[in-house]
Design a protein around this motif. Structure first.
Motif, PDB file in Angstrom:
ATOM      1  N   LEU A  84      40.306  29.263  44.989  1.00  0.00           N
ATOM      2  CA  LEU A  84      40.449  29.564  46.404  1.00  0.00           C
ATOM      3  C   LEU A  84      41.839  30.092  46.690  1.00  0.00           C
ATOM      4  O   LEU A  84      42.824  29.649  46.109  1.00  0.00           O
ATOM      5  CB  LEU A  84      40.197  28.302  47.246  1.00  0.00           C
ATOM      6  N   PHE A  85      41.918  31.062  47.577  1.00  0.00           N
ATOM      7  CA  PHE A  85      43.200  31.593  47.998  1.00  0.00           C
ATOM      8  C   PHE A  85      43.068  32.041  49.439  1.00  0.00           C
ATOM      9  O   PHE A  85      41.972  32.147  49.985  1.00  0.00           O
ATOM     10  CB  PHE A  85      43.641  32.757  47.107  1.00  0.00           C
ATOM     11  N   SER A  86      44.197  32.316  50.051  1.00  0.00           N
ATOM     12  CA  SER A  86      44.194  32.726  51.456  1.00  0.00           C
ATOM     13  C   SER A  86      44.251  34.234  51.562  1.00  0.00           C
ATOM     14  O   SER A  86      44.998  34.898  50.840  1.00  0.00           O
ATOM     15  CB  SER A  86      45.394  32.105  52.191  1.00  0.00           C
ATOM     16  N   SER A  87      43.466  34.779  52.469  1.00  0.00           N
ATOM     17  CA  SER A  87      43.496  36.215  52.728  1.00  0.00           C
ATOM     18  C   SER A  87      44.738  36.550  53.539  1.00  0.00           C
ATOM     19  O   SER A  87      45.491  35.672  53.958  1.00  0.00           O
ATOM     20  CB  SER A  87      42.246  36.649  53.489  1.00  0.00           C
ATOM     21  N   SER A  88      44.952  37.832  53.781  1.00  0.00           N
ATOM     22  CA  SER A  88      46.098  38.260  54.585  1.00  0.00           C
ATOM     23  C   SER A  88      46.029  37.691  55.997  1.00  0.00           C
ATOM     24  O   SER A  88      47.044  37.534  56.668  1.00  0.00           O
ATOM     25  CB  SER A  88      46.158  39.792  54.637  1.00  0.00           C
ATOM     26  N   ALA A  89      44.807  37.363  56.445  1.00  0.00           N
ATOM     27  CA  ALA A  89      44.642  36.787  57.784  1.00  0.00           C
ATOM     28  C   ALA A  89      44.719  35.264  57.754  1.00  0.00           C
ATOM     29  O   ALA A  89      44.565  34.608  58.776  1.00  0.00           O
ATOM     30  CB  ALA A  89      43.303  37.214  58.372  1.00  0.00           C
ATOM     31  N   GLY A  90      44.951  34.705  56.573  1.00  0.00           N
ATOM     32  CA  GLY A  90      45.051  33.257  56.459  1.00  0.00           C
ATOM     33  C   GLY A  90      43.730  32.566  56.197  1.00  0.00           C
ATOM     34  O   GLY A  90      43.667  31.344  56.116  1.00  0.00           O
ATOM     35  N   ASP A  91      42.646  33.340  56.074  1.00  0.00           N
ATOM     36  CA  ASP A  91      41.334  32.749  55.853  1.00  0.00           C
ATOM     37  C   ASP A  91      41.167  32.384  54.374  1.00  0.00           C
ATOM     38  O   ASP A  91      41.629  33.121  53.494  1.00  0.00           O
ATOM     39  CB  ASP A  91      40.224  33.727  56.245  1.00  0.00           C
ATOM     40  N   PRO A  92      40.479  31.273  54.068  1.00  0.00           N
ATOM     41  CA  PRO A  92      40.249  30.922  52.664  1.00  0.00           C
ATOM     42  C   PRO A  92      39.185  31.824  52.059  1.00  0.00           C
ATOM     43  O   PRO A  92      38.123  32.033  52.637  1.00  0.00           O
ATOM     44  CB  PRO A  92      39.781  29.467  52.740  1.00  0.00           C
ATOM     45  N   LEU A  93      39.473  32.366  50.892  1.00  0.00           N
ATOM     46  CA  LEU A  93      38.541  33.220  50.175  1.00  0.00           C
ATOM     47  C   LEU A  93      38.357  32.649  48.778  1.00  0.00           C
ATOM     48  O   LEU A  93      39.208  31.929  48.262  1.00  0.00           O
ATOM     49  CB  LEU A  93      39.060  34.651  50.094  1.00  0.00           C
ATOM     50  N   GLN A  94      37.238  32.983  48.173  1.00  0.00           N
ATOM     51  CA  GLN A  94      36.952  32.482  46.837  1.00  0.00           C
ATOM     52  C   GLN A  94      36.966  33.645  45.858  1.00  0.00           C
ATOM     53  O   GLN A  94      36.397  34.703  46.113  1.00  0.00           O
ATOM     54  CB  GLN A  94      35.604  31.764  46.790  1.00  0.00           C
ATOM     55  N   PHE A  95      37.646  33.426  44.719  1.00  0.00           N
ATOM     56  CA  PHE A  95      37.760  34.447  43.689  1.00  0.00           C
ATOM     57  C   PHE A  95      36.880  34.052  42.506  1.00  0.00           C
ATOM     58  O   PHE A  95      36.881  32.898  42.081  1.00  0.00           O
ATOM     59  CB  PHE A  95      39.215  34.566  43.232  1.00  0.00           C
ATOM     60  N   SER A  96      36.138  35.007  41.993  1.00  0.00           N
ATOM     61  CA  SER A  96      35.349  34.804  40.782  1.00  0.00           C
ATOM     62  C   SER A  96      35.491  36.033  39.904  1.00  0.00           C
ATOM     63  O   SER A  96      35.494  37.167  40.401  1.00  0.00           O
ATOM     64  CB  SER A  96      33.866  34.590  41.101  1.00  0.00           C
ATOM     65  N   TYR A  97      35.604  35.819  38.614  1.00  0.00           N
ATOM     66  CA  TYR A  97      35.611  36.946  37.680  1.00  0.00           C
ATOM     67  C   TYR A  97      34.201  37.531  37.592  1.00  0.00           C
ATOM     68  O   TYR A  97      33.202  36.810  37.708  1.00  0.00           O
ATOM     69  CB  TYR A  97      36.064  36.489  36.293  1.00  0.00           C
ATOM     70  N   TYR A  98      34.121  38.844  37.386  1.00  0.00           N
ATOM     71  CA  TYR A  98      32.832  39.472  37.160  1.00  0.00           C
ATOM     72  C   TYR A  98      32.236  38.933  35.852  1.00  0.00           C
ATOM     73  O   TYR A  98      32.958  38.573  34.918  1.00  0.00           O
ATOM     74  CB  TYR A  98      32.969  40.990  37.043  1.00  0.00           C
ATOM     75  N   PHE A  99      30.902  38.950  35.782  1.00  0.00           N
ATOM     76  CA  PHE A  99      30.263  38.486  34.553  1.00  0.00           C
ATOM     77  C   PHE A  99      30.680  39.344  33.366  1.00  0.00           C
ATOM     78  O   PHE A  99      30.888  38.834  32.259  1.00  0.00           O
ATOM     79  CB  PHE A  99      28.738  38.507  34.679  1.00  0.00           C
ATOM     80  N   CYS A 100      30.821  40.645  33.569  1.00  0.00           N
ATOM     81  CA  CYS A 100      31.192  41.516  32.448  1.00  0.00           C
ATOM     82  C   CYS A 100      32.588  41.156  31.920  1.00  0.00           C
ATOM     83  O   CYS A 100      32.849  41.265  30.715  1.00  0.00           O
ATOM     84  CB  CYS A 100      31.127  42.987  32.863  1.00  0.00           C
ATOM     85  N   GLN A 101      33.488  40.717  32.808  1.00  0.00           N
ATOM     86  CA  GLN A 101      34.809  40.281  32.366  1.00  0.00           C
ATOM     87  C   GLN A 101      34.699  38.978  31.580  1.00  0.00           C
ATOM     88  O   GLN A 101      35.363  38.800  30.554  1.00  0.00           O
ATOM     89  CB  GLN A 101      35.721  40.107  33.579  1.00  0.00           C
ATOM     90  N   ARG A 102      33.854  38.084  32.072  1.00  0.00           N
ATOM     91  CA  ARG A 102      33.642  36.821  31.368  1.00  0.00           C
ATOM     92  C   ARG A 102      33.073  37.065  29.981  1.00  0.00           C
ATOM     93  O   ARG A 102      33.528  36.481  28.990  1.00  0.00           O
ATOM     94  CB  ARG A 102      32.699  35.937  32.190  1.00  0.00           C
ATOM     95  N   GLU A 103      32.057  37.915  29.903  1.00  0.00           N
ATOM     96  CA  GLU A 103      31.424  38.176  28.618  1.00  0.00           C
ATOM     97  C   GLU A 103      32.408  38.791  27.628  1.00  0.00           C
ATOM     98  O   GLU A 103      32.370  38.490  26.426  1.00  0.00           O
ATOM     99  CB  GLU A 103      30.220  39.107  28.812  1.00  0.00           C
ATOM    100  N   ALA A 104      33.310  39.623  28.114  1.00  0.00           N
ATOM    101  CA  ALA A 104      34.272  40.277  27.231  1.00  0.00           C
ATOM    102  C   ALA A 104      35.196  39.263  26.574  1.00  0.00           C
ATOM    103  O   ALA A 104      35.388  39.274  25.354  1.00  0.00           O
ATOM    104  CB  ALA A 104      35.074  41.312  28.020  1.00  0.00           C
ATOM    105  N   ILE A 105      35.785  38.357  27.361  1.00  0.00           N
ATOM    106  CA  ILE A 105      36.726  37.394  26.773  1.00  0.00           C
ATOM    107  C   ILE A 105      35.980  36.358  25.940  1.00  0.00           C
ATOM    108  O   ILE A 105      36.479  35.899  24.898  1.00  0.00           O
ATOM    109  CB  ILE A 105      37.593  36.730  27.873  1.00  0.00           C
TER     110      ILE A 105
END
Length: 778
Positions: A84-105
């Protein structure tokens, strides 16, 4: 009103970007028929990558057995933890890696650590499938001198994030695993200054490692990576180092002279030859000063030729490291959307295939549309601006429609024209800037083609300012180069006046322009590799808005090379790129906004301003000790310690003179019991899992674990042998490895919206973009 039979729902994403691909569209057998949606993953035509997918899926499901705790904890942190992180407006946002990025690592970790497959011969023999033994026998021994792994990732799927994941994994594996073959030192190579500048935006000052959730919070104190840019060759790093450079800085002087055309054709007009020679030797010496090194090549389709100067440089690096560690380079990771040789053959060492079809299915990129109008006629005119009159007019009309879709949301649509040579680009730029036929582009078209030498020229023709690049015998000045880079970075922003980019090669790679909605390709595209059409299409694939917000399209005005690309390449992937009459391409998005032309008083409706706060609610009371035993079933037990006291010799020195002014011997007795250690471990777990108030439930479980199952024999919290071990790093890591995943699985994010501030009127609603439900637009 133009009748439209296009089903936009058929183009909408089939699954979320962070979900495993589970459906795909199969191209229609006959033109005009709808695509068929099939269950299952879109197959890859790269045997090794295709076969590895199924192995990876099973390994992932089992919880990554057979690798170190370092690897497992990183994988859990990246892909099983809410970020979780805050947007420029201060709203909480959720970050997730794309599946293709996950599969690569995951694939990289599986091959390098779990299977220890470090040669192309073994990799091919294991996973090539039918005829694998014959394929493996045919591999040149020179291809097995050091580990090579290539990643085919479509434009817009986030290669840079996979690079950062690989660096963090290698760094902590080398730091935390005593027998690790991995490296804390990295060489990130760009083929030219355009790509270098893009990479610098992410990696300069280690920016990406601080903004992305790459490092577990408890490990951040152990992260010490220095970033060295190509002109900063002096100095020494105390821990890990990331070198970011253009490939030509690694060439030896004699190699540079003998391959001058090749070298500087890639390098671009960014640096004078003299300054490159000044820093190259120092950079090579510093890069080879470590015990090991991992090389990462961006836009790696440039390394196809084993006799190229690029591969000469890599071979030189491997030889230098072989003399130090008798192993050579730790690994070479190659990233490209088009990892092909000059004949169009896919690199043999591709282990991951994230094709354009899957990126479209997941909504990661725009849906590519080929605007078909029949055979476009070229006029018999020496002036390219009139020779391609039909192409330009059709592309312009299509761009106007996309402009109208986005304008009310505050976003601008860009038109991209790719020309066959610089003379054609000059002629087309002038016409688009001055001809009333293209009124909306008058004075708003920029010519961004660059060769090795030249200068930026600003002029006025017909009262319109023209910005163009003019070839000359002089190398481009730093001032001109900065101006061009600034112009390019601002193209997506409303601060830039330009709505159309005319280019020859400049936007082929490394320019992450997101707002391109229409492409007019005018080049012949005759190269045998067939890479250029894919790269040109890639300039328009990046989304304007985040995935999931609206359906977006990029339209390519008909070109035979793109038709071949569709027929020969993308259809093999099953990607049904729509071929639609340009005049019938529908609106895919619509702006929602208060219309100033209407009676705004009717919209004077107030609604409350609400917070968007979140909190993590822990349900650890559901955890039983049987769950702990399940989490540690593969953990080897530790040995108890030996009771001991600690004595420290203290020496005080004057800071200025370094004279010893005081000495003391300090005796530090051990704790008498381990009850305080249990509380310490619980606080660490609360910090790692971002929860509070779990002591009452977790402390008894931790106590039971460290007295019953952590060590090879049972003990109690007053045993001096236990007390002697409780401060050791391996004990702390075992506790974390056992409990962090358990606690995280029992955490739940809850949002509570509360009134905040004054009510808000609908007449002040900010415009935003959504997918249009209109199927028969005007």
């Amino acid at each position: 009103m133009t009748e439209n039979n296009i089903n936009l729902a058929a183009l909408e994403p089939l699954y979320a970007p962070n979900e495993a691909p589970n459906r795909h569209r199969l191209a229609a057998k006959k033109a005009g028929e709808p695509a068929q949606v099939l269950n299952g993953r879109r197959p890859s035509n790269i045997p090794i990558a295709n076969n590895l997918r199924w192995v990876l899926a099973n390994w992932r499901e089992l919880g990554y057995p057979g690798v170190s705790e370092t690897s497992r904890e990183l994988l859990h942190h990246w892909f099983h933890t809410d970020h979780l992180f805050s947007s420029s407006a201060g709203d909480p946002l959720q970050f997730s890696y794309y599946f293709c990025q996950r599969e690569a690592i995951e694939t990289l970790i599986y091959l390098m650590e779990k299977r220890e497959l470090h040669t192309l011969t073994r990799l091919t023999a294991e996973y090539h499938g039918e005829g694998a033994e014959v394929q493996a026998i045919g591999i040149n021994p020179s291809e097995d001198r050091w580990p090579r792994y290539a990643f085919r990732m479509a434009t817009g799927t986030g290669k840079t994030k996979v690079m950062s994941l690989a660096m963090v994994w290698s760094y902590f594996h080398a730091l935390r695993e005593s027998d690790s073959p991995m490296s804390k030192n990295f060489l990130l190579i760009a083929p030219n200054l355009t790509v270098f500048e893009r990479l610098k935006e992410d990696f300069a000052d280690g920016r990406i490692f601080h903004t992305d959730p790459l490092i577990p919070p408890a490990w951040k104190g152990d992260w010490n990576l220095s970033v060295v840019l190509q002109d900063e060759a002096s100095g020494a790093a105390m821990s890990g180092t990331l070198y970011l450079t253009n490939i030509h800085r690694l060439f030896e002087s004699r190699t540079r002279r003998s391959r001058e055309a090749e070298t500087y054709g890639w390098a671009g007009p960014a640096v004078s030859r003299a300054s490159a020679l000044d820093t190259s030797e120092a950079l090579r010496q510093r890069v080879t000063s470590h015990r090991n090194l991992m090389v990462i090549n961006d836009e790696a389709h440039h390394v196809w030729d084993p006799d190229s100067a690029w591969n000469d440089a890599l071979d030189w690096l491997n030889t230098a490291y072989s003399s130090k560690n008798h192993k050579g380079l730790t690994a070479q990771l190659d990233f490209s959307a088009t990892p092909k040789d000059k004949d169009g053959n896919i690199f043999k060492h591709v282990i991951v295939d994230s094709p354009l079809g899957e990126a479209v299915d997941a909504g990661i990129v725009k849906v590519p549309i080929i605007g078909s109008v029949g055979k476009l006629q070229e006029r018999a005119d020496e002036n390219a601006a009139y020779r391609y009159d039909e192409h330009l007019r059709l592309g312009y009309e299509r761009w106007l429609k996309s402009r109208d879709e986005w304008i009310e949301s505050g976003k601008k649509a860009l038109l991209f024209v790719m020309c066959e040579n610089t003379a054609a680009a000059d002629q087309i730029t002038y016409r688009l800037n001055t001809d009333p036929t293209f009124e909306a582009l008058n004075g708003k078209t920029i010519n961004l083609h660059i060769n090795l030498k030249g200068r930026v020229k600003k002029s006025r023709k017909g009262g319109v300012e023209i910005v163009e690049f003019v070839e000359s015998e002089k190398e481009i000045s730093d001032e001109d180069l900065r101006a061009l880079r600034q112009l390019s970075r601002e193209l997506d922003n409303n601060t830039s006046p330009y709505l159309c980019i005319v280019s020859v090669l400049m936007l082929r790679e490394g320019w992450d322009v997101r707002n391109v909605t229409t492409i007019i390709p005018l080049r012949p595209y005759s190269a045998a590799a067939g890479i250029l059409p894919e790269q040109t299409l890639g300039r328009g694939l990046r989304r304007i808005t985040p995935p999931g917000q609206a359906l977006e399209m990029v339209t390519v005005v008909e070109h035979s090379a793109f038709t071949r690309l569709y027929q020969e390449e993308l259809v093999q992937e099953g990607l049904p790129i729509e071929e639609i009459d340009v005049e019938r391409i529908p609106r895919t998005t619509v702006s929602i906004f208060p219309d100033a032309k209407k009676d705004l008083e009717k919209l004077d409706i107030s609604y409350p301003s609400l917070t968007d706060a979140y909190q993590i609610v822990s349900r650890v009371d559901e955890i039983a000790y049987e769950d702990v035993l399940g989490a540690i079933q593969n953990h080897p037990k530790l040995n108890l310690g030996t009771p001991r006291d600690v004595s420290l010799n203290f020496e005080g020195r004057a800071m200025i003179t370094n004279e010893v002014v005081e000495t003391m011997k300090i005796h530090i007795p051990l704790l008498t019991n381990g009850f305080g250690a249990v509380s310490f471990f619980v606080k660490e777990l609360e910090s790692a899992c971002r929860v509070t108030g779990i002591h009452a439930k977790i402390a008894p479980l931790v106590q039971q674990y460290i007295t019953r199952d952590l060590f090879k024999e049972r003990t109690n919290l007053t045993d001096p042998r236990l007390v002697a071990r409780l401060g050791d790093p391996d004990v702390r890591e075992y506790v974390r490895a056992a409990f962090v995943p358990l606690i995280n699985r029992h955490n739940k994010i809850e949002q509570k919206r509360l009134p905040e501030g004054e009510p808000y009127s609908l007449r002040n609603w900010k415009a935003f973009q959504v997918t249009s439900s209109e199927r028969n637009p005007v």
